[in-house]
Design an enzyme around this catalytic site. Sequence first.
Site, PDB file in Angstrom:
ATOM      1  N   LYS A   1      -5.205  -7.186  24.557  1.00 59.54           N
ATOM      2  CA  LYS A   1      -4.843  -8.440  23.892  1.00 59.54           C
ATOM      3  C   LYS A   1      -4.810  -8.209  22.379  1.00 59.54           C
ATOM      4  CE  LYS A   1      -6.652 -13.217  24.221  1.00 59.54           C
ATOM      5  NZ  LYS A   1      -7.739 -14.019  24.836  1.00 59.54           N
TER       6      LYS A   1
ATOM      7  N   SER B   1      -6.017 -17.371  27.851  1.00 59.31           N
ATOM      8  CA  SER B   1      -5.150 -16.930  26.786  1.00 59.31           C
ATOM      9  C   SER B   1      -4.804 -15.442  26.830  1.00 59.31           C
ATOM     10  CB  SER B   1      -5.812 -17.244  25.435  1.00 59.31           C
ATOM     11  OG  SER B   1      -7.038 -16.547  25.302  1.00 59.31           O
TER      12      SER B   1
ATOM     13  N   SER C   1     -10.399 -17.621  29.536  1.00 61.33           N
ATOM     14  CA  SER C   1      -9.222 -16.843  29.126  1.00 61.33           C
ATOM     15  C   SER C   1      -9.135 -15.427  29.666  1.00 61.33           C
ATOM     16  CB  SER C   1      -9.141 -16.802  27.596  1.00 61.33           C
ATOM     17  OG  SER C   1      -8.771 -18.055  27.091  1.00 61.33           O
TER      18      SER C   1
END
Lengths: 471, 78
Positions: A80, A155, A179
């Site tokens: 990420k 996320s 997330s």
Amino acid sequence: MTRPNRLQSLHELMTEMEAGHISSLEATEDMLQRMEAWQPHINAFIRMDGDAAIKAAKAADTARAKGDKRPLLGAPLAHKDMFMRVGERSSGGSALLGALVGEDTATVVARLNAAGAIETGRLNMSEFAAGPTGHNAHYGHARNPWNPDHITGGSSSGSGASVAAGVVYGALGSDTGGSIRLPAIMCGLFGLKPTYGAVSRYGAMPRAWSLDTVGPLTRSATDAAMMYAVIAGHDPKDPTTSRREIPDWQGLIDKPLKGLRIAHAKGEPFGPVDPETHEAHMAALKVFEGLGCEILEVTLPDCAPLYSAADAISKSEAATLHGRWMRERPADYATHVYSRTEAGFAIPATVYLEAQAARGQVLRDFCDQVFAQADALLLPSITMPVPSIAETDEGQPGAIQTMVAGITRATRPFNYLGLPGLATPLGVSSKGLPLSCQLIARPFQERTLLSLGHGYEQAVDHIGAAPALPG
Amino acid sequence: MICPRRLRQYTMPGRAEMTEKQDYYGGLKMTPERAADVAAEADRIRQGVASAITPKFGFYDEPSHFLKALEDCAGDDA
């Protein structure tokens, strides 16, 4: 390299590399090829850096030839895009953060590098890690490899999409309200949200520092153990990290399952659950029973206040972090991110502090009530089938809170409690989308969760299933 | 096989090139309706916290208080 309809796991790759059956260069080139095929369909990457990955893979092969036996030597991963690296830019999925150059490297990235892992690029994510769907107005929405019309969950959206598509062997994500677990759940992966304080957040972009955790998304529980064993443990740069010793990865999956008590919740504490998901949970409990676990039912404490407390902390801390930019550069935020955060300015300080002050006692009460009876909980992670991108369009500010609450109802309370959770894939629905559950345990019982995940993955035949590349 | 160079160094298009959801941009103007939405959301959170969580009177040193609770609740072989 990969069997038809089944993707190779990180553990399998490392075993083959150790045996000399495959080189890091071959594995990395294979990943880059797959990336080329998948990226237009799933938009998992914000940035790819194939040349650097090839260079690192060659160096890993040279090191292995000289006897280097580091645990992740030459493993192609990606993360990420929210972890700082010295001298490099990380976007945080935003239009704002990319201007900042890292002054140091995040501890989790430094530890993976030290273990020999290589990176093929930076993964897409919800803007500022604020959103459970994977929508991103700046870099484009990540799309689910099982059906690109559907969300990845967020996320850590690119982490879910890339690992599920077999474009990387594992990825880091972060979890403030779900997330890691949500994209793992929606993409058919294992996702380990560690205990608060088990993994360093130093150098990781914060969303809400009292709730943030960092952990892996992988195709097998064994892979999650391999990554967790590297990244977990005390870090002087993050004073919230525990000083507990972390076993090696083999020690994280070897807990005997016979006699472990797994509880499911009485009633529907998070609201009605989609019938197909419920059936999958019952089938999973049967699998665990077959592995020697004792299955029981417990009454959960009301989790709605825990959700509100997490919400008070999350919004207050996010508003604190973003206040200046929100005042000075509001146009650089997507509407849904701005509107989700701004309630933090209206929450009284005493409400935030009440939520913080009660947290320890609430955790003790929860553990006394639930974990006196059970070693782990098997719970819904989302109560609905994986939604489509259109169904979760975040363009209308008024509808955002309802949509977010609907998706994170079962995940966010456990961030307030700081408990570890393992998103566990349970196969594919009649509509071809992943089914899943989350396993929850006492603080620092990642070993219990990963051992259950390892036992489960050995007992079923759907782990590592490969989605078909869209025509 | 080597991945083509054009994709090895691929970077997503910039904002101006994005066609998806351009209408998300531009920030938000505070209107009476939106102010009411924000206040209602904050009030919902306040009521949610107050509904079941009443910290006992005493000394609280966060976050160390919570970190100690995590350690205390960890169980035998954690």
